[in-house]
Scaffold this motif. Structure first.
Motif, PDB file in Angstrom:
ATOM      1  N   ASP A  14      15.589   2.768 -83.307  1.00  0.00           N
ATOM      2  CA  ASP A  14      15.429   1.741 -84.344  1.00  0.00           C
ATOM      3  C   ASP A  14      16.725   0.955 -84.478  1.00  0.00           C
ATOM      4  N   SER A  51       9.614  -0.318 -87.986  1.00  0.00           N
ATOM      5  CA  SER A  51      10.057   1.053 -88.273  1.00  0.00           C
ATOM      6  C   SER A  51       8.859   1.944 -88.577  1.00  0.00           C
ATOM      7  N   GLN A 101      17.320   3.774 -88.007  1.00  0.00           N
ATOM      8  CA  GLN A 101      17.920   2.472 -88.317  1.00  0.00           C
ATOM      9  C   GLN A 101      19.175   2.653 -89.160  1.00  0.00           C
TER      10      GLN A 101
HETATM   11 MG   LIG Z   1      13.097  -1.249 -89.818  1.00  0.00          MG
END
Ligand SMILES: [Mg+2]
Ligand SMILES: Nc1ncnc2c1ncn2[C@@H]1O[C@H](COP(=O)(O)OP(=O)(O)OP(=O)(O)O)[C@@H](O)[C@H]1O
Lengths: 259, 315
Positions: A160, A49, A85
């Protein structure tokens, strides 16, 4: 072609709440050609990330450089779409307005209403335009986030774990959609995933990372032509190779135990 | 069970009416102009009886009423006990606890004057409320999004805000040209403080990821303030407005002591000095009903605006 990314010798450290320094990325270099599909794979905490956030411009490196088409990335911009994410749909906007947010913010919504509708049907949310995010399932929210990131035609799309909350069937459909969009729009795509099959099915190259400190241990070229047969012999060979690399990263003893 | 539940109010209003009519009044209580309380109980008896029969035929229509039925019984029982303690037995001091007939009498015979007072109060309250709320939201946003404003203005808010409005009276009286503007200012101040604090803290507690998402979608800082920060902070803003509204009711009574000509707070104070407690209670009833309606209106408005919220906090 636009959308080439050049990451060279990037270091990034964070200070956690206990005051300790975490080396999230250590001397990471990666060159991504325009239109490439790259997957980032690796155990939790290896800086996947963080790498996406550096490319998006939300954070900047401690040292080293991140360039888009030759220019330094200094701030976020709509030329780099980001699907986060965690779920970041705006809860106060319905699905339609969420997806149209970027177009409205950039004052290019007039005349592109069609585009919004197109992407809503593309992610299979037709009929749910008026729903608020809390009224949708996790998977539907993910698909809406994908549409929101795509609708502004970014040069680079950062994903993500985009399909994490989807069932296997929808997931495979969405993978095909992503491939189709990529072919149609010539976007560079960089995707974080924990699913080895997904990475092999979609990517031109798979970047395998290891944690503490986060770095790239291997870049695997996937030399298969599309469409790829998920159960094919070559496919399985790649699968075994990636797993071996990942296994290696996991079972490798911590250096501290030696000496 | 349902039938019994919707029958109980009929029984209770009948009992209340019988108590009011059959028991003799205490001679200590001055006589009321008319047996207003009995009229009220009789009206309630008719309404509850009608509702009961409607409920027998089609329970669907009276579902809400059936749910509220025990509460109606409670209210009727309370009024009856009060009726017995005052006019029937004079157990409570006669001067301070006038008969319900007289309170109801004031509400009816003095309605025009009380109505005028109410309008004056509402004008003052709404002027002050709107100015205070607008200023509060503006200050709150400024503090929430601008570090400079946060550095300079926030300490000021913290210092000025908690001072009770009564303490401002001497200063306000000399700095405003008219009593009305001075009173409106006090009310605005009372609304301004909680609105400012909650708006800015609402903006401060927004998840950073919303701002990040807006930035990657190409939103400018200005656009982000109005399309992300403000809507995300709205639930807090409404809590601030709610606190401000209750504070404004308290301040209204203070403000109307500054020399107002009319006003419901002024009316209550004036009647208290005249020792006519029936009028005081009538004024209190009108005031509490008004506050209740204003708060209800605010809630309705909030529910409309915050329709996107999951499990909205219910007050
Ligand atoms: Mg991550
Ligand atoms: N803002 C931050 N403050 C402090 N530490 C951070 C921050 N962001 C990331 N880190 C640390 O950097 C490391 C890498 O984090 P990152 O989120 O990039 O991992 P990841 O590979 O995406 O993991 P996952 O697969 O679990 O999402 C982690 O150890 C994390 O604790």
């Amino acid at each position: 072609m636009v959308g080439g990314i050049e990451i060279s010798h990037v270091n990034k450290e964070f200070t956690n709440p206990q005051g300790e320094t975490v080396r999230a990325l250590h001397d990471v270099s990666l060159s991504i050609a325009p239109g490439d599909f790259i997957s980032l794979i690796g155990p939790s905490g290896c800086g996947k990330s963080t790498l996406l956030r550096l490319i998006s411009g939300l954070i900047s490196p401690d040292s080293g450089s991140v360039k888009l088409d030759g220019g330094d990335i200094t701030s976020p911009g709509s030329d780099r779409g980001f699907m986060f994410q965690e779920h970041t749909l705006f809860p106060w906007l319905n699905i339609y307005d969420n997806i149209a947010f970027g177009l409205r913010a950039r004052k290019i919504f007039r005349g592109s209403e069609k585009l919004v509708d197109e992407f809503i049907s593309l992610v299979g949310l037709k009929g749910f335009e008026k729903y608020y995010p809390h009224q949708l399932s996790g998977g539907m929210c993910q698909r809406a986030s994908l549409a929101r990131a795509l609708v502004g035609h970014p040069k680079v799309l950062l994903l993500d774990e985009p399909l994490g909350a989807l069932d296997a069937f929808t997931r495979m459909n969405m993978q095909d959609e992503i491939l189709r969009i990529r072919a149609e729009q010539n976007m560079t795509m960089i995707m974080v995933t924990h699913d080895v099959d997904e990475a092999i099915y979609l990517s031109d190259r798979i970047v395998v990372m290891t944690p503490r400190p986060g770095k790239i241990i291997s870049v695997v070229d996937v030399g298969l032509s599309h469409p790829r047969a998920r159960g094919g012999e070559d496919f399985l060979a790649y699968h075994a190779k990636i797993l071996r690399l990942l296994n290696y990263t996991i079972s490798k003893p911590e250096p501290d135990y030696y000496l | 069970m349902h039938k019994l539940k919707s029958f109980l109010p009929v029984l209770f209003s009948a009992l209340a009416l019988i108590t009011a009519l059959a028991l003799p009044d205490s001679p200590l209580h001055p006589e009321a102009q008319a047996p207003f309380l009995s009229y009220v109980f009789a009206a309630v008896l008719i309404v509850t009886a009608v509702l009961f029969f409607v409920g027998l035929k089609s329970p669907r229509y009276t579902k809400k009423y059936t749910h509220k039925a025990p509460f109606c019984c409670g209210v009727l029982a309370f009024l009856t006990v009060l009726n017995i303690l005052t006019v029937k037995t004079a157990i409570l001091p006669v001067l301070y606890f006038p008969s319900l007939d007289r309170v109801a009498g004031v509400l009816i015979t003095d309605a025009a004057f009380i109505g005028k007072c109410l309008l004056y109060s509402l004008r003052l309250l709404i002027t002050g409320w709107v100015c205070g709320a607008a200023a509060g939201i503006f200050t709150g946003i400024a503090i929430g999004v601008n570090p400079g404003a946060r550095y300079w203005v926030y300490p000021l808010v913290r210092v000025l805000g908690p001072i009770p409005s009564t303490a401002w009276v001497p200063l306000v009286l000399v700095s405003f040209p008219t009593v009305v503007s001075a009173s409106a200012f006090l009310i605005a101040l009372a609304v301004w403080f909680p609105t400012t604090v909650l708006t800015s803290s609402g903006i401060g507690s927004i998840q950073n990821s919303y701002f990040e998402a807006a930035a990657t979608l190409g939103a400018s800082p200005g656009y982000t303030i109005f399309k992300v920060a403000v809507p995300a902070a709205l639930p807090h803003v409404f809590i601030g407005l709610f606190n401000g509204t209750t504070a404004s009711f308290i301040t209204l009574v203070t403000a109307e002591m500054l020399g107002a000509k009319y006003g419901i707070g002024w009316y209550i104070n004036w009647q208290k000095e005249m020792m006519s407690y029936a009028n005081v209670y009538a004024g209190l009833i009108v005031m509490s009903i008004t506050c209740y309606l204003l708060i209800t209106f605010l809630f309705k408005f909030r529910d409309k605006v915050l329709i996107w919220q999951k499990g909205v906090i219910k007050w």
